[in-house]
Design a protein around this motif. Structure first.
Motif, PDB file in Angstrom:
ATOM      1  N   GLN B  48      -9.102 -15.302 -45.220  1.00  0.00           N
ATOM      2  CA  GLN B  48      -8.040 -16.018 -45.932  1.00  0.00           C
ATOM      3  C   GLN B  48      -6.677 -15.693 -45.323  1.00  0.00           C
ATOM      4  O   GLN B  48      -6.599 -15.217 -44.204  1.00  0.00           O
ATOM      5  N   LEU B  49      -5.608 -15.909 -46.059  1.00  0.00           N
ATOM      6  CA  LEU B  49      -4.275 -15.712 -45.481  1.00  0.00           C
ATOM      7  C   LEU B  49      -4.020 -14.268 -45.078  1.00  0.00           C
ATOM      8  O   LEU B  49      -3.550 -13.997 -43.976  1.00  0.00           O
ATOM      9  N   HIS B  50      -4.288 -13.325 -45.979  1.00  0.00           N
ATOM     10  CA  HIS B  50      -3.877 -11.936 -45.730  1.00  0.00           C
ATOM     11  C   HIS B  50      -5.022 -11.023 -45.351  1.00  0.00           C
ATOM     12  O   HIS B  50      -4.790  -9.874 -44.979  1.00  0.00           O
ATOM     13  N   MET B 416      -1.654 -20.902 -52.590  1.00  0.00           N
ATOM     14  CA  MET B 416      -1.094 -20.347 -51.361  1.00  0.00           C
ATOM     15  C   MET B 416      -0.799 -18.850 -51.444  1.00  0.00           C
ATOM     16  O   MET B 416      -0.398 -18.241 -50.455  1.00  0.00           O
ATOM     17  N   ASP B 417      -0.997 -18.244 -52.591  1.00  0.00           N
ATOM     18  CA  ASP B 417      -0.887 -16.783 -52.623  1.00  0.00           C
ATOM     19  C   ASP B 417      -2.020 -16.119 -51.844  1.00  0.00           C
ATOM     20  O   ASP B 417      -1.874 -14.979 -51.413  1.00  0.00           O
ATOM     21  N   TYR B 418      -3.142 -16.804 -51.696  1.00  0.00           N
ATOM     22  CA  TYR B 418      -4.282 -16.219 -50.980  1.00  0.00           C
ATOM     23  C   TYR B 418      -4.954 -17.185 -50.003  1.00  0.00           C
ATOM     24  O   TYR B 418      -5.453 -16.770 -48.971  1.00  0.00           O
ATOM     25  N   ASP B 420      -6.296 -19.963 -47.429  1.00  0.00           N
ATOM     26  CA  ASP B 420      -5.953 -20.495 -46.120  1.00  0.00           C
ATOM     27  C   ASP B 420      -5.746 -22.016 -46.155  1.00  0.00           C
ATOM     28  O   ASP B 420      -5.046 -22.572 -45.323  1.00  0.00           O
ATOM     29  N   THR B 423      -1.813 -25.823 -50.008  1.00  0.00           N
ATOM     30  CA  THR B 423      -0.536 -26.424 -49.612  1.00  0.00           C
ATOM     31  C   THR B 423       0.598 -25.984 -50.538  1.00  0.00           C
ATOM     32  O   THR B 423       1.755 -26.298 -50.285  1.00  0.00           O
ATOM     33  N   ALA B 424       0.253 -25.317 -51.626  1.00  0.00           N
ATOM     34  CA  ALA B 424       1.276 -24.821 -52.557  1.00  0.00           C
ATOM     35  C   ALA B 424       0.641 -23.714 -53.402  1.00  0.00           C
ATOM     36  O   ALA B 424      -0.586 -23.557 -53.411  1.00  0.00           O
ATOM     37  N   ARG B 425       1.458 -22.980 -54.121  1.00  0.00           N
ATOM     38  CA  ARG B 425       0.922 -21.951 -55.014  1.00  0.00           C
ATOM     39  C   ARG B 425       0.457 -22.574 -56.339  1.00  0.00           C
ATOM     40  O   ARG B 425       1.028 -23.563 -56.793  1.00  0.00           O
ATOM     41  N   ILE B 427      -0.953 -20.048 -58.934  1.00  0.00           N
ATOM     42  CA  ILE B 427      -0.900 -18.949 -59.903  1.00  0.00           C
ATOM     43  C   ILE B 427       0.463 -18.865 -60.615  1.00  0.00           C
ATOM     44  O   ILE B 427       0.503 -18.795 -61.850  1.00  0.00           O
ATOM     45  N   PRO B 428       1.586 -18.867 -59.875  1.00  0.00           N
ATOM     46  CA  PRO B 428       2.871 -18.738 -60.575  1.00  0.00           C
ATOM     47  C   PRO B 428       3.141 -19.887 -61.556  1.00  0.00           C
ATOM     48  O   PRO B 428       3.798 -19.678 -62.583  1.00  0.00           O
ATOM     49  N   GLU B 474       2.586 -29.965 -50.371  1.00  0.00           N
ATOM     50  CA  GLU B 474       3.788 -29.598 -49.633  1.00  0.00           C
ATOM     51  C   GLU B 474       4.533 -30.871 -49.273  1.00  0.00           C
ATOM     52  O   GLU B 474       3.940 -31.820 -48.771  1.00  0.00           O
ATOM     53  N   GLU B 479       7.180 -26.659 -51.911  1.00  0.00           N
ATOM     54  CA  GLU B 479       6.130 -26.989 -52.856  1.00  0.00           C
ATOM     55  C   GLU B 479       6.533 -28.172 -53.734  1.00  0.00           C
ATOM     56  O   GLU B 479       7.671 -28.250 -54.194  1.00  0.00           O
TER      57      GLU B 479
END
Lengths: 110, 556
Positions: B48-50, B416-418, B420, B423-425, B427-428, B474, B479
């Protein structure tokens, strides 16, 4: 703003994920894979960028899925991402204090 | 619940040894990433991203306390002390290291768990009603069928390289809690006029960039015909499903392009051929599986002062109102444990919380617990006389949020917090909505409402079937959130429609508040739900409220 030195070329850094822990890494000017976007080498022309990208293909036992991503010189004189996705990759998730942001805080002794 | 046989254990051990060797060869450089990627995906390991992400299969969401404790141990030893429950009733670990994954898989195998077929173009982990075996409205328990499908399609050679991934969901009630109408195959356990057991079979449902409600292919399929029939569906799909375009490769597109009548005729033809290969061994297997799912020996203690406590304790009462459902045994209740504490990440659970729930399941729910596709946890068999104790323990662990089915019980993908692909978050947005309506103390007044948020068009957050759906996209590097209304994931499943232009990250919460204000203003009486009001009045009042003179300045 971007800092193009060749007309039409958006400056870039080469990024990938570390093979073992998956962490985001960047190619430095010294040719090392480093953890901080700020320490990445900024490519200002496509010949050098593509060469580095091809070279990364031979480093499969260190990294995974290398790609070039847009970057610019930020206010403190070091490279920074231009796109939100790369900002998340460079810092970690926004819902939990984990990943690079936490590592950086630990290094600062917080 | 299902108990592994020696065959199952030997199979997993061998599989894990193979993967351990593959990981070693990847690390040594003997395998390139192109060679390794399909192998790691077959074992549920994504990048994934991180970090890497390991998706652990929890077939039909069911597990026991030993398995839950093992997940807690894995979270502590090899991850960051938490896990994330998904809309596939699975659990994901977001921070494993590649070199540790073989050990994690061995730790899973030690408690009869695995991560196979949680990725790839194969038959994925089967989902089912999270109230299976407990719900008062259940006609038959869907778990034996789900387990039969899991076993039959584990490493099934003919269906290892389908045009695209393939998802089953099974329900045993008329009231659909398993969202079967948006699955590749949805099965409903039914009985025909003479009382014989069988299935109502739906195919070609799905979300993603081309959402579709499943079509009925067979009104009644006798129980004994299940495997040859679904093999026939898969064989037809395998043959004519599109492999030229990833975005047209799911069976929903095959059904849409060829029409259900053609597909039905092809499946019935293939079914005749396929049936000849089945000699009844599958039904013997099903009978063996069914023996693993006998109902617990319920105690007959009455409700043990439950009604009196209910009347005297308003916090307990509010928990019981929202977080319990009717059990088939009148002395029992089904408890839903919310993983949607206001401001927390939907579906995240700490290792300490996992251990608390494991202990509660073992002590008070016949060692049975479930992950729901709505990213909550279910204790399916709690005696009413134990409810007060269970509630008190949950409360101490921060797990007693009384919001099941309310506005803050939001499905949200990792976004997008995790992820890959995001296109946007997501969770928040979920956190902001939950916090806001908690602060307004409006949740209970608003009543039943399902908000579902996806961080990209792939729709892991099921936004299409949310009463209010939010899709993060996006736009010009920032976002942008598109709202859909009119969706529903129950037996009355419907795909929501976009209400208008998207909203910026700053404007999405005010837009949701506008929708809720509009609903509260217009509803006839408090018993009219958001969904019911939308069905009565349609899109127009909401559109007007969002994009009228005042709201226009907020639109991005």
């Amino acid at each position: 703003m971007a800092q193009p030195t060749h007309i039409g070329f958006q400056s870039k850094v080469l990024t990938a994920n570390d093979l073992i822990n998956g962490e985001v890494v960047y190619l430095s000017a010294e040719g090392q894979w480093v953890k901080a976007f700020a320490n990445a080498k900024l490519f200002t022309n496509d010949v050098a960028a593509n060469e580095a990208s091809a070279q990364a293909e031979t480093q499969q036992n260190q990294i995974v899925s290398a790609f070039l991503t847009n970057a610019r010189i930020g206010q403190n004189g070091v490279p920074e991402p231009t796109h939100m996705r790369e900002r998340f990759r460079a810092n970690g998730p926004s819902n939990r204090f984990l990943g690079k942001q936490a590592d950086a805080a630990r290094l600062r002794g917080e | 619940m299902y108990r592994y046989s020696d065959f199952d254990r030997a199979f997993l051990t061998r599989r894990n040894q193979q993967f351990r060797d593959q990981v070693a060869r990847r690390i040594s450089g003997a395998l390139t990433e192109d060679e390794f990627r399909p192998l790691r995906l077959m074992n549920g390991l994504y990048l994934q991203l991180h970090a890497y992400m390991l998706r652990v299969a929890v077939p039909y969401g069911a597990l026991n306390s030993r398995q839950m404790n093992a997940l807690a141990d894995i979270a502590d030893r090899w991850d960051e002390g938490y896990g994330h429950i998904t809309t596939r009733q699975n659990i994901q670990f977001n921070w494993p290291k590649l070199c540790d994954v073989p050990d994690i898989l061995d730790a899973l195998a030690a408690v009869d768990m695995h991560a196979t077929q949680t990725s790839g173009n194969c038959v994925r982990a089967v989902t089912a009603d999270h109230f299976a075996g407990a719900a008062a409205d259940e006609i038959a328990d869907p778990r034996p069928t789900a387990e039969l499908i899991r076993q039959w399609f584990a490493d099934h050679p003919e269906f290892a390289f389908l045009p695209r991934k393939f998802k089953f969901a099974v329900t045993g009630s008329d009231h659909d809690r398993a969202v079967i109408k948006v699955h590749d195959i949805g099965l409903q356990l039914v009985r025909n006029a003479s009382g014989a057991p069988g299935y109502r079979v739906l195919i070609g449902g799905g979300l993603g960039r081309t959402p579709m409600i499943a079509r009925l292919i067979r009104e009644f399929l006798p129980q004994a015909d299940l495997l040859p029939y679904i093999e026939a569906v898969l064989a037809v799909y395998n043959q004519i499903g599109r492999r030229d375009n990833k975005y047209k490769a799911r069976i929903k597109i095959t059904v849409h392009e060829h029409k259900i009548e053609t597909i039905r005729a092809m499946v019935e033809q293939r079914f005749l051929e396929q049936s000849a290969y089945f000699d009844g061994a599958d039904q013997v297997l099903l009978a063996e599986i069914e023996r693993n799912f006998t109902p617990p020996a319920y105690k007959s203690s009455g409700s043990g002062g439950f009604e009196a406590t209910l009347a005297s304790d308003p916090i307990f009462r509010s928990f019981v109102d929202t977080n319990t459902a009717q059990h088939k045994n009148p002395d029992y209740a089904i408890v839903s444990v919310s993983l949607k504490k206001h401001g927390d990440t939907p579906g995240d659970i700490s290792s300490a919380q996992m251990r608390v729930i494991a202990k509660l399941a073992k002590t008070y729910s016949y060692d049975d617990l479930r992950f729901s596709h709505e990213q909550n946890i279910v204790l399916p068999h709690v005696a009413k006389s134990d409810l007060k104790t269970v509630h008190a323990t949950l409360k101490e662990a921060g797990l007693a949020t009384a919001n099941i089915g309310l506005i803050s019980d939001i499905i949200a993908c990792p976004g997008m917090d995790y992820c890959d692909l995001a296109t946007a978050r997501s969770i928040p947005v979920a956190q902001d909505i939950a916090n806001r309506f908690d602060a307004l103390k409006l949740e209970r007044d608003i009543g039943p409402l399902k908000i579902k948020i996806s961080g990209c068009i792939n729709a892991c957050g099921h936004h299409h079937v949310g009463h209010i759906g939010i899709l993060g996209l996006e736009k010009a590097g920032v976002e942008s959130y598109q709202i859909t209304l009119g969706g529903d994931g129950s037996e009355d499943a419907a795909i929501g429609k976009p209400v208008g232009p998207g909203f910026s990250a700053q404007a999405i919460l005010p837009a949701i508040e506008t929708l809720i204000d509009t609903y509260l203003d217009l509803r006839g009486d408090p018993s009219e739900s958001f969904r019911a009001l939308f069905q009565r009045l349609g899109m127009t009042p909401f559109k007007h409220a969002l994009y009228g003179q005042e709201a226009r300045t907020n639109a991005a």
